[in-house]
Design an enzyme around this catalytic site. Structure first.
Site, PDB file in Angstrom:
ATOM      1  N   SER A 126       1.055  -1.412  -0.418  1.00  0.00           N
ATOM      2  CA  SER A 126       0.084  -0.261   0.319  1.00  0.00           C
ATOM      3  C   SER A 126       0.921   0.997   0.458  1.00  0.00           C
ATOM      4  CB  SER A 126      -1.185   0.032   1.210  1.00  0.00           C
ATOM      5  OG  SER A 126      -1.614  -1.771   0.901  1.00  0.00           O
TER       6      SER A 126
HETATM    7  N1  SAH Z   1      -0.492  -4.347   3.971  1.00  0.00           N
HETATM    8  C1  SAH Z   1       0.038  -5.286   2.920  1.00  0.00           C
HETATM    9  C2  SAH Z   1      -0.835  -4.977   1.990  1.00  0.00           C
HETATM   10  C3  SAH Z   1      -0.402  -5.909   0.553  1.00  0.00           C
HETATM   11  S1  SAH Z   1      -2.416  -6.328  -0.698  1.00  0.00           S
HETATM   12  C4  SAH Z   1       0.909  -4.212   2.431  1.00  0.00           C
HETATM   13  O1  SAH Z   1       1.659  -3.365   2.029  1.00  0.00           O
HETATM   14  O2  SAH Z   1       2.056  -5.072   2.960  1.00  0.00           O
HETATM   15  C5  SAH Z   1      -3.227  -7.502   0.012  1.00  0.00           C
HETATM   16  C6  SAH Z   1      -2.811  -8.621   0.471  1.00  0.00           C
HETATM   17  O3  SAH Z   1      -3.760  -9.012   0.726  1.00  0.00           O
HETATM   18  C7  SAH Z   1      -1.860  -9.894  -0.477  1.00  0.00           C
HETATM   19  O4  SAH Z   1      -0.589  -9.614   0.222  1.00  0.00           O
HETATM   20  C8  SAH Z   1      -2.719 -10.596  -0.609  1.00  0.00           C
HETATM   21  O5  SAH Z   1      -1.644 -11.701  -0.781  1.00  0.00           O
HETATM   22  C9  SAH Z   1      -3.797 -10.520   0.468  1.00  0.00           C
HETATM   23  N2  SAH Z   1      -4.223 -11.712   0.618  1.00  0.00           N
HETATM   24  C10 SAH Z   1      -5.522 -10.957  -0.334  1.00  0.00           C
HETATM   25  N3  SAH Z   1      -7.378 -12.071   0.304  1.00  0.00           N
HETATM   26  C11 SAH Z   1      -6.541 -12.991   0.841  1.00  0.00           C
HETATM   27  C12 SAH Z   1      -6.841 -14.143   2.357  1.00  0.00           C
HETATM   28  N4  SAH Z   1      -7.633 -14.257   2.346  1.00  0.00           N
HETATM   29  N5  SAH Z   1      -5.943 -14.547   3.191  1.00  0.00           N
HETATM   30  C13 SAH Z   1      -4.969 -13.800   3.396  1.00  0.00           C
HETATM   31  N6  SAH Z   1      -4.170 -12.563   2.441  1.00  0.00           N
HETATM   32  C14 SAH Z   1      -4.638 -12.619   1.196  1.00  0.00           C
END
Ligand code: SAH
Length: 318
Positions: A153
């Site tokens: 993000s």
């Molecule tokens: N806060 C993180 C956001 C990553 S993007 C950062 O800034 O690094 C969102 C993340 O959610 C991704 O890594 C994706 O793989 C994860 N995600 C999506 N659906 C998910 C689920 N059902 N369970 C666990 N992780 C999930």
């Protein structure tokens, strides 16, 4: 593509969502998920379809915004994503001149996104460069691709979530970071709750869990990982992580179609959850459980995030 307009008084704003890339076969692969926002003054935020605009207003506004969004400053036009749709600027700064983590935090303070000393301190301690994949400008105010159709993000979004959760990240408290991705926020949470606290990251892509652990090991949160007050697990975050529940703070880094019941159940009375909800149009929701167990939900802002979904659906780019 949806385009939103603002009154002439208001500033143009581009929605940066933490989003999937369009499928490579899509003819709109560069812009499919780009939503241009021209924002009405705060008191009268409204969105219009571009079809309802006069052609000249539409063209002038859209051209300015498109130009800005596709300017050479932008690190990766395939990732016209980001988080807040309703911040007063399309992004808080461009890449030039911001080459230090401290300067990034100072900018966030200048723009009023970081308001507390504690959040500033933690963001200064956790160097974002350790979490952003090589080849990207780490302090640029934009989400960046991290592989597996996911993004880290934007700094302003991380700061917003830290501010919203600050009261629930006091020393000794329990926090859950669902969709922990790079581990950046997980590390920040761990520093806030300290060695007496407990922070769990849950991420469903095993490779991201491994790389996030490596990132955290290089960061100021490394001792907490080693001592065990911080852990990152492979799992479906929609189920939460019951082992360390109830949580004072839950952060969800991906947009859910609706708030998962398991996460509400794992929120402590007095606890707070920050979760993006929606599909094309998403809102950052703040969910609070009062001491009597009743739950309230309010909308903080409009956002754009990767979906909270199954691993298969994410990898298929569905
Ligand atoms: N806060 C993180 C956001 C990553 S993007 C950062 O800034 O690094 C969102 C993340 O959610 C991704 O890594 C994706 O793989 C994860 N995600 C999506 N659906 C998910 C689920 N059902 N369970 C666990 N992780 C999930």
């Amino acid at each position: 593509m949806n385009v939103f307009v603002q009154s002439p008084k208001a500033k143009a704003s581009l929605a940066y969502g933490c989003r999937y890339r369009a499928h490579p076969s899509s003819p709109l692969k560069r812009l499919t998920f780009t939503t241009l926002l021209l924002l009405l003054p705060q008191s009268q935020n409204r969105c219009y379809s571009y079809r309802s605009l006069s052609p000249s207003l539409f063209l002038s506004r859209a051209t300015i915004t498109l130009h800005r969004s596709l300017s050479p400053h932008f690190p990766n036009p395939n990732f016209l994503t980001g988080n807040s749709c309703f911040f007063p600027m399309e992004r808080f700064w461009s890449g030039s001149g911001i080459n230090k983590n401290k300067a990034m935090v100072e900018n966030l303070q200048t723009y009023g996104v970081v308001r507390s000393k504690k959040v500033a301190e933690v963001m200064e301690k956790v160097d974002r460069a350790l979490f952003v994949p090589d080849g990207n400008a780490p302090y640029y105010d934009s989400p960046m691709p991290i592989g597996y159709n996911a993004t880290i993000s934007a700094p302003h979004m991380h700061a917003t979530c830290l501010q919203l959760l600050e009261e629930n990240l006091q020393p000794g408290m329990h926090a859950l970071d669902v969709g922990s991705g790079t581990g950046y926020l997980t590390a920040c949470f761990a520093l806030m709750v300290g060695p007496q606290g407990c922070v769990v990251g849950v991420e469903h892509i095993p490779e991201l869990v491994s790389s996030s652990i490596q990132n955290i090991q290089k960061s100021a949160a490394a001792p907490l990982l080693k001592e065990g007050s911080l852990a990152v697990h492979v799992g479906d975050g929609r189920q939460g992580w019951p082992e360390h529940a109830p949580y004072d703070a839950i952060h969800v880094g991906a947009a859910a179609p609706e708030i998962p019941q398991a996460l509400i159940d794992q929120l402590k009375p007095g606890g707070r959850m920050v979760i993006p909800v929606g599909s094309i149009f998403q809102d950052l929701k703040v969910v609070e459980k009062s001491l009597d167990g009743s739950v309230s939900v309010r909308t903080e802002t409009s956002v754009r995030y990767v979906p909270l979904t199954s691993r298969d659906a994410q990898l298929r780019n569905a």
